[in-house]
Design an enzyme around this catalytic site. Structure first.
Site, PDB file in Angstrom:
ATOM      1  N   TRP A  79      61.890  29.510  24.745  1.00  0.00           N
ATOM      2  CA  TRP A  79      62.571  28.191  24.855  1.00  0.00           C
ATOM      3  C   TRP A  79      61.436  27.296  24.111  1.00  0.00           C
ATOM      4  CZ3 TRP A  79      64.466  26.702  30.126  1.00  0.00           C
ATOM      5  CH2 TRP A  79      66.028  27.317  30.532  1.00  0.00           C
ATOM      6  N   ALA A 117      53.350  34.344  40.959  1.00  0.00           N
ATOM      7  CA  ALA A 117      53.014  33.788  42.232  1.00  0.00           C
ATOM      8  C   ALA A 117      51.604  34.578  42.573  1.00  0.00           C
ATOM      9  CB  ALA A 117      53.950  33.866  43.298  1.00  0.00           C
ATOM     10  N   THR A 118      50.450  34.220  42.638  1.00  0.00           N
ATOM     11  CA  THR A 118      49.351  34.566  43.044  1.00  0.00           C
ATOM     12  C   THR A 118      48.456  33.478  43.481  1.00  0.00           C
ATOM     13  OG1 THR A 118      48.009  34.232  40.961  1.00  0.00           O
ATOM     14  CG2 THR A 118      49.235  36.350  40.906  1.00  0.00           C
ATOM     15  N   SER A 146      42.848  41.013  44.338  1.00  0.00           N
ATOM     16  CA  SER A 146      43.840  40.005  44.414  1.00  0.00           C
ATOM     17  C   SER A 146      45.050  39.955  43.413  1.00  0.00           C
ATOM     18  CB  SER A 146      42.893  38.816  44.297  1.00  0.00           C
ATOM     19  OG  SER A 146      43.797  37.765  44.364  1.00  0.00           O
ATOM     20  N   ILE A 156      47.619  39.943  40.896  1.00  0.00           N
ATOM     21  CA  ILE A 156      48.225  41.025  39.673  1.00  0.00           C
ATOM     22  C   ILE A 156      47.432  42.225  39.675  1.00  0.00           C
ATOM     23  CG2 ILE A 156      48.654  41.325  37.268  1.00  0.00           C
ATOM     24  CD1 ILE A 156      49.336  38.329  37.100  1.00  0.00           C
ATOM     25  N   TYR A 172      41.198  28.206  28.563  1.00  0.00           N
ATOM     26  CA  TYR A 172      42.028  29.191  29.079  1.00  0.00           C
ATOM     27  C   TYR A 172      43.147  29.744  27.974  1.00  0.00           C
ATOM     28  CZ  TYR A 172      45.161  32.001  32.218  1.00  0.00           C
ATOM     29  OH  TYR A 172      45.756  33.000  32.663  1.00  0.00           O
ATOM     30  N   ASP A 179      36.229  44.565  41.836  1.00  0.00           N
ATOM     31  CA  ASP A 179      36.334  42.831  41.850  1.00  0.00           C
ATOM     32  C   ASP A 179      34.930  42.512  41.967  1.00  0.00           C
ATOM     33  OD1 ASP A 179      37.256  40.299  42.546  1.00  0.00           O
ATOM     34  OD2 ASP A 179      39.360  41.268  42.451  1.00  0.00           O
ATOM     35  N   ASP A 202      30.642  42.213  38.325  1.00  0.00           N
ATOM     36  CA  ASP A 202      31.214  41.274  37.671  1.00  0.00           C
ATOM     37  C   ASP A 202      31.101  41.775  36.290  1.00  0.00           C
ATOM     38  OD1 ASP A 202      30.734  38.578  36.138  1.00  0.00           O
ATOM     39  OD2 ASP A 202      30.026  37.972  38.026  1.00  0.00           O
ATOM     40  N   VAL A 203      32.420  41.387  35.694  1.00  0.00           N
ATOM     41  CA  VAL A 203      32.782  41.735  34.378  1.00  0.00           C
ATOM     42  C   VAL A 203      32.014  41.186  33.367  1.00  0.00           C
ATOM     43  CG1 VAL A 203      35.341  42.536  35.064  1.00  0.00           C
ATOM     44  CG2 VAL A 203      35.079  40.254  34.294  1.00  0.00           C
TER      45      VAL A 203
HETATM   46  P1  NAP Z   1      43.761  36.101  41.122  1.00  0.00           P
HETATM   47  O1  NAP Z   1      44.789  36.512  42.205  1.00  0.00           O
HETATM   48  O2  NAP Z   1      42.917  34.956  41.309  1.00  0.00           O
HETATM   49  O3  NAP Z   1      42.910  37.533  40.713  1.00  0.00           O
HETATM   50  C1  NAP Z   1      41.894  37.752  39.856  1.00  0.00           C
HETATM   51  C2  NAP Z   1      40.894  38.352  40.440  1.00  0.00           C
HETATM   52  O4  NAP Z   1      39.786  38.629  39.659  1.00  0.00           O
HETATM   53  C3  NAP Z   1      40.056  37.761  41.674  1.00  0.00           C
HETATM   54  O5  NAP Z   1      39.939  38.603  42.678  1.00  0.00           O
HETATM   55  C4  NAP Z   1      38.989  37.345  41.203  1.00  0.00           C
HETATM   56  O6  NAP Z   1      37.820  36.775  42.170  1.00  0.00           O
HETATM   57  C5  NAP Z   1      38.386  38.405  39.976  1.00  0.00           C
HETATM   58  N1  NAP Z   1      37.439  37.860  39.234  1.00  0.00           N
HETATM   59  C6  NAP Z   1      37.341  36.661  38.473  1.00  0.00           C
HETATM   60  N2  NAP Z   1      36.243  36.569  38.048  1.00  0.00           N
HETATM   61  C7  NAP Z   1      35.568  37.890  38.055  1.00  0.00           C
HETATM   62  C8  NAP Z   1      34.484  38.605  37.498  1.00  0.00           C
HETATM   63  N3  NAP Z   1      33.541  37.754  36.688  1.00  0.00           N
HETATM   64  N4  NAP Z   1      34.236  39.720  37.779  1.00  0.00           N
HETATM   65  C9  NAP Z   1      35.204  40.493  38.563  1.00  0.00           C
HETATM   66  N5  NAP Z   1      36.044  40.108  39.198  1.00  0.00           N
HETATM   67  C10 NAP Z   1      36.449  38.607  38.868  1.00  0.00           C
HETATM   68  O7  NAP Z   1      44.449  35.608  40.107  1.00  0.00           O
HETATM   69  P2  NAP Z   1      45.888  36.690  39.272  1.00  0.00           P
HETATM   70  O8  NAP Z   1      46.862  35.467  39.207  1.00  0.00           O
HETATM   71  O9  NAP Z   1      46.036  37.989  39.822  1.00  0.00           O
HETATM   72  O10 NAP Z   1      45.295  36.673  37.480  1.00  0.00           O
HETATM   73  C11 NAP Z   1      45.074  38.026  37.189  1.00  0.00           C
HETATM   74  C12 NAP Z   1      44.857  37.821  35.654  1.00  0.00           C
HETATM   75  O11 NAP Z   1      46.274  37.587  35.128  1.00  0.00           O
HETATM   76  C13 NAP Z   1      44.205  37.009  35.106  1.00  0.00           C
HETATM   77  O12 NAP Z   1      43.417  37.497  34.093  1.00  0.00           O
HETATM   78  C14 NAP Z   1      44.981  35.709  34.799  1.00  0.00           C
HETATM   79  O13 NAP Z   1      44.695  35.015  33.657  1.00  0.00           O
HETATM   80  C15 NAP Z   1      46.221  36.606  34.329  1.00  0.00           C
HETATM   81  N6  NAP Z   1      47.442  35.635  34.325  1.00  0.00           N
HETATM   82  C16 NAP Z   1      47.917  35.148  35.769  1.00  0.00           C
HETATM   83  C17 NAP Z   1      49.069  34.489  35.647  1.00  0.00           C
HETATM   84  C18 NAP Z   1      49.687  33.785  36.793  1.00  0.00           C
HETATM   85  O14 NAP Z   1      50.304  32.810  36.766  1.00  0.00           O
HETATM   86  N7  NAP Z   1      49.056  34.105  38.007  1.00  0.00           N
HETATM   87  C19 NAP Z   1      49.775  34.055  34.584  1.00  0.00           C
HETATM   88  C20 NAP Z   1      49.583  34.716  33.206  1.00  0.00           C
HETATM   89  C21 NAP Z   1      48.025  35.575  33.178  1.00  0.00           C
HETATM   90  P3  NAP Z   1      37.585  35.657  42.574  1.00  0.00           P
HETATM   91  O15 NAP Z   1      38.800  35.392  43.557  1.00  0.00           O
HETATM   92  O16 NAP Z   1      36.259  35.573  43.306  1.00  0.00           O
HETATM   93  O17 NAP Z   1      37.672  34.608  41.456  1.00  0.00           O
END
Ligand code: NAP
Length: 262
Positions: free
Chosen positions: A262, A202-203, A26, A28, A168, A47, A74-75
């Site tokens: 900012w 946007a995710t 999913s 990023i 977080y 994943d 699972d990580v």
């Molecule tokens: P996302 O679309 O929810 O993707 C995260 C993926 O990690 C999901 O497929 C999720 O599975 C999987 N995951 C969660 N827990 C796991 C585990 N224990 N073992 C294996 N896989 C696991 O989120 P994203 O926005 O791309 O986020 C990716 C990273 O970027 C994260 O670390 C997030 O904190 C960071 N980040 C995101 C943003 C943002 O604005 N989107 C900003 C800053 C940082 P499930 O769907 O089952 O949970």
């Protein structure tokens, strides 16, 4: 001029390298996995659910002409990660690059947050990164080279206005400093460790329909006036994965549309 540099585009070429991406089903992680493949790498995609997009990621990578394997794990499990790295090396070859993007987000006021909510996020966002890096580095240190990229967040540096997510924010500050600490432990053994700190992107994590008002806020608060697309995380990841960043280790690369200014 003392030295003629390598042809600049070749510095970004990942042909023949093997990469391991967590959270590859999913958002990023998925987009970065495809981006690394488009630069020539074969990819192990990990994943926790196979029905969450992992098969799509594998299909996209194969469509780009590279090899991909899918690993449901699972990580938070050291054994699962050790097995996943072993499978990656037996199916694809020596591990050279890893991107650790698996993570979760949720919110609750600090004074009300249950211990379970705090702990389960910390287990994934912080211990999960540690265990991932440990399993990956054990292979890379054997080879004497490798590049590890951890996905942190600008929330590891700033506190997001209006979001009650102490766990977080603390987990992401932890990822940034953990990455620097591991970078220094492995600096003389060929393994680089850096982090990327995205701003609002946007995710599926933050574009759920119930978050529509919040996403408008995210756009307004960002100096560039919008959220990032996942595509905008690819260039920074390719840079840190490739020889283009050969003198970078312990760096946190902010990709935030100017937010932290900012
Ligand atoms: P996302 O679309 O929810 O993707 C995260 C993926 O990690 C999901 O497929 C999720 O599975 C999987 N995951 C969660 N827990 C796991 C585990 N224990 N073992 C294996 N896989 C696991 O989120 P994203 O926005 O791309 O986020 C990716 C990273 O970027 C994260 O670390 C997030 O904190 C960071 N980040 C995101 C943003 C943002 O604005 N989107 C900003 C800053 C940082 P499930 O769907 O089952 O949970």
């Amino acid at each position: 001029m003392t030295e003629i540099a390598l042809n600049a585009p070749e510095m970004f070429d990942l042909s023949g390298r093997v990469a391991f991406v967590t959270g590859a089903g999913s958002g990023i992680g998925q987009r970065i996995a495809l981006g690394l493949a488009q630069c020539g790498a074969d990819i192990a995609c990990l994943d926790r659910r196979t029905d969450g997009g992992l098969n799509d990621t594998v299909g996209l990578i194969e469509g780009a002409g590279r090899k991909a394997i899918s690993i449901a794990a699972d990580v938070t499990s050291k054994t699962a990660l050790t097995d996943a790295v072993a499978k990656t090396e037996s199916d694809l070859g020596p591990l050279a690059i890893s991107v650790n993007a698996a993570g979760i987000a949720n919110a609750n006021p600090a004074e009300e947050m249950e211990e379970e909510q705090y702990q389960s996020l910390m287990d994934i966002n912080m211990k999960g990164i540690f265990l991932s890096c440990q399993a990956q580095a054990n292979a890379m240190l054997r080879h004497g080279k490798g590049s590890i990229i951890n996905i942190a967040s600008m929330s590891g540096i700033i506190v997001n206005k209006g979001l009650d997510q102490v766990h977080y924010n603390a987990s992401k500050a932890g990822v940034i400093h953990m990455s620097k600490s591991m970078a220094m432990e492995w600096v003389s053994r060929g393994v680089r460790v850096n982090s990327i700190s995205p701003g609002y992107t946007a995710t599926p994590m933050n574009t759920r329909p119930e978050m529509i008002h919040q996403t408008k806020e995210f756009e307004t608060q960002t100096p560039m006036g919008r959220m990032a697309s996942v595509n905008e995380m690819v260039g920074p990841a390719i840079f840190l994965a490739s020889d283009a960043s050969s003198f970078c280790t312990g760096v946190d690369l902010l990709v935030d549309g100017g937010f932290c200014c900012w």
